[in-house]
Design a protein around this motif. Structure first.
Motif, short mmCIF file in Angstrom:
data_model
loop_
_atom_site.label_atom_id
_atom_site.label_comp_id
_atom_site.label_asym_id
_atom_site.label_seq_id
_atom_site.Cartn_x
_atom_site.Cartn_y
_atom_site.Cartn_z
N PRO A 182 -5.54 7.96 2.06
CA PRO A 182 -5.23 6.98 1.02
C PRO A 182 -4.19 5.97 1.52
CG PRO A 182 -5.35 9.16 0.06
CD PRO A 182 -5.45 9.35 1.55
N ILE A 183 -4.40 4.71 1.23
CA ILE A 183 -3.58 3.67 1.84
C ILE A 183 -2.10 3.83 1.47
CG2 ILE A 183 -3.99 2.02 -0.05
CD1 ILE A 183 -3.98 -0.19 2.14
N ARG A 223 -3.05 2.71 18.05
CA ARG A 223 -2.29 2.59 16.79
C ARG A 223 -3.21 2.22 15.63
NH1 ARG A 223 1.13 1.53 20.90
NH2 ARG A 223 3.24 2.41 20.74
N ALA A 224 -4.38 2.85 15.60
CA ALA A 224 -5.33 2.63 14.52
C ALA A 224 -5.04 3.58 13.36
CB ALA A 224 -6.75 2.83 15.02
N HIS A 225 -5.07 3.05 12.13
CA HIS A 225 -4.83 3.84 10.93
C HIS A 225 -6.02 3.62 9.99
CE1 HIS A 225 -0.47 4.06 12.09
NE2 HIS A 225 -0.73 2.85 12.55
N PHE A 226 -6.87 4.61 9.82
CA PHE A 226 -8.00 4.50 8.91
C PHE A 226 -7.53 4.84 7.49
CE2 PHE A 226 -10.09 4.73 12.93
CZ PHE A 226 -11.29 4.05 12.76
N VAL A 227 -7.72 3.91 6.57
CA VAL A 227 -7.22 4.10 5.21
C VAL A 227 -8.32 3.81 4.20
CG1 VAL A 227 -4.85 3.54 5.84
CG2 VAL A 227 -6.37 1.72 5.02
N ALA A 242 -6.18 -6.46 -1.72
CA ALA A 242 -5.59 -5.17 -2.08
C ALA A 242 -4.81 -4.57 -0.92
CB ALA A 242 -6.68 -4.21 -2.54
N ALA A 243 -5.39 -4.58 0.26
CA ALA A 243 -4.73 -3.98 1.43
C ALA A 243 -3.47 -4.75 1.81
CB ALA A 243 -5.70 -3.93 2.61
N LEU A 244 -3.53 -6.07 1.78
CA LEU A 244 -2.34 -6.86 2.12
C LEU A 244 -1.23 -6.67 1.08
CD1 LEU A 244 -4.09 -10.16 3.27
CD2 LEU A 244 -2.87 -8.54 4.73
N THR A 245 -1.62 -6.54 -0.18
CA THR A 245 -0.64 -6.28 -1.23
C THR A 245 0.08 -4.96 -0.99
OG1 THR A 245 -1.93 -7.55 -2.85
CG2 THR A 245 -0.35 -5.94 -3.71
N CYS A 246 -0.70 -3.93 -0.67
CA CYS A 246 -0.09 -2.62 -0.38
C CYS A 246 0.84 -2.71 0.82
CB CYS A 246 -1.18 -1.58 -0.14
SG CYS A 246 -2.15 -1.16 -1.60
N TRP A 247 0.41 -3.42 1.86
CA TRP A 247 1.24 -3.53 3.07
C TRP A 247 2.57 -4.21 2.74
CZ3 TRP A 247 3.95 -6.87 6.01
CH2 TRP A 247 4.34 -6.44 7.27
N GLN A 248 2.52 -5.30 1.97
CA GLN A 248 3.75 -6.00 1.62
C GLN A 248 4.66 -5.12 0.77
OE1 GLN A 248 5.20 -8.44 2.72
NE2 GLN A 248 3.87 -10.14 3.28
N ALA A 249 4.08 -4.34 -0.13
CA ALA A 249 4.90 -3.48 -1.00
C ALA A 249 5.60 -2.38 -0.21
CB ALA A 249 4.02 -2.88 -2.09
N TRP A 250 4.94 -1.83 0.80
CA TRP A 250 5.51 -0.70 1.54
C TRP A 250 6.29 -1.15 2.77
CZ3 TRP A 250 6.21 3.98 -0.21
CH2 TRP A 250 5.37 4.47 -1.22
#
Length: 264
Positions: A182-183, A223-227, A242-250
Motif C-alpha cells: 500500500p502506497i 531502488r524500485a518500490h512497487f505500490v 493520487a500518487a504524487l499527492t501521497c508523495w508530497q504528503a509523506w
C-alpha cells in the motif's frame, strides 16, 4: 514573542520569462503573450505583474508599454528568492489529449521537476505534442505560484529508460495488481528512513497495465518500490495525481505552512 511574517501581496498576473531578472531590466514579450495581456486580461500601462524564470526568484514588474503584438515590462524588486525544490519526476504512459493535459497541469501544481512520457507495450497513444505539454506546464506554474516550470522530456521507450535509469533515483511504481505494498505504508517507511531528500520518480503505466517483461525489467532496478493505490482500478491521470499527492504528503513539502502563516 516573535512576530509572524506578513503574507506577501498577491499579484493577479504571473509570467514565466527566460531573461535574467534584476532591478531595472526591461523585458519584452512575444506576440502571443502581449496579445494575452492586452486583449484577454485588458491590462493597461502601469499595471503590476510578477515575473519568474526558474533561476532568480520572483520579481515585481510594471507594464511599461503595450501595443498590438508587443509589450515591455520594467523589473522592480525581488518578491521571493529562488528556493530549492524537490527532485521529483513523473514518468507516464501517454494518454488521450484532454486527460494528458490535465495530468501535466496537476503534476506541475504538485511540484514535479521533470515530466517524462514513456512508450510502453500497451500504450495506446503513438504521438505526443511536447510543445503543447510544455505550454500547459508553464501556464500551470504561473497559476500555482511555483518558482520554476517542469521540463517536458521527449517520449522514450520504457525499456530504454529502464536501461539508462540513474542508480540513485528511487522509483515509485504504481501497480494495479500483484505483490505491491500500500502506497501509504511504503512512503511512511521511506519517510522514517529519511529518504525525502533523495531523488524520486513516480511511474504510471498505460490503461492496459504493464507487460510482464516490463514488470520484470522494473524489478531489477535497485531502488524500485512497487505500490498499490487501493482496491479500485484508477484511470492513468487519476493514478498520477493520487500518487504524487501521497508523495508530497509523506516526503515532500506539504509539511510546510502556507505563505504568511509563520513557519516553513
Amino acid at each position: 514573542m516573535a512576530r509572524e511574517p506578513m503574507a506577501r501581496e498577491k499579484v493577479a498576473t504571473r509570467l514565466h520569462v527566460e531573461e535574467t531578472l534584476v532591478a531595472g531590466q526591461v523585458v519584452g514579450l512575444d506576440h502571443g503573450r502581449a496579445h494575452f495581456l492586452r486583449t484577454v486580461l485588458r491590462l493597461q500601462v502601469g499595471a503590476q505583474v510578477a515575473l519568474f524564470n526558474g533561476r532568480d526568484g520572483e520579481w515585481s514588474a510594471e507594464l511599461e508599454g503595450l501595443g498590438k503584438g508587443w509589450a515591455s515590462l520594467v523589473v522592480g524588486q525581488q518578491r521571493r528568492p529562488q528556493a530549492a525544490e524537490a527532485d521529483l519526476w513523473l514518468v507516464f504512459a501517454p494518454i488521450k489529449r484532454g486527460r494528458i493535459d490535465f495530468l501535466i497541469e496537476k503534476a506541475t501544481e504538485l511540484g514535479c521537476s521533470e515530466l517524462h512520457p514513456a512508450l510502453t507495450r500497451f500504450t495506446a497513444v503513438d504521438r505526443v505534442n511536447t510543445d503543447r505539454l510544455a505550454a500547459n506546464a508553464k501556464e500551470a506554474a504561473e497559476q500555482c505560484e511555483r518558482l520554476s516550470v517542469p521540463t517536458v522530456a521527449p517520449p522514450r521507450d520504457l525499456g530504454k529508460m529502464i536501461d539508462a535509469w540513474p542508480e540513485e533515483r528511487h522509483l515509485l511504481i504504481c501497480a494495479e495488481r500483484g505483490e505491491a505494498v500500500p502506497i501509504g505504508e511504503a512512503l511512511a517507511e521511506a519517510s522514517e528512513a529519511g529518504l525525502g531528500t533523495h531523488p524520486w520518480a513516480v511511474l504510471i503505466g498505460p490503461e492496459g497495465g504493464f507487460a510482464e517483461h516490463e514488470l520484470t525489467a522494473l524489478t531489477r532496478l535497485p531502488r524500485a518500490h512497487f505500490v498499490g493505490l487501493g482496491p479500485r482500478i484508477l484511470r492513468a491521470d487519476t493514478a498520477g495525481v493520487a500518487a504524487l499527492t501521497c508523495w508530497q504528503a509523506w516526503l515532500g513539502d506539504w509539511h510546510r505552512r502556507p505563505p504568511g502563516r509563520g513557519s516553513t
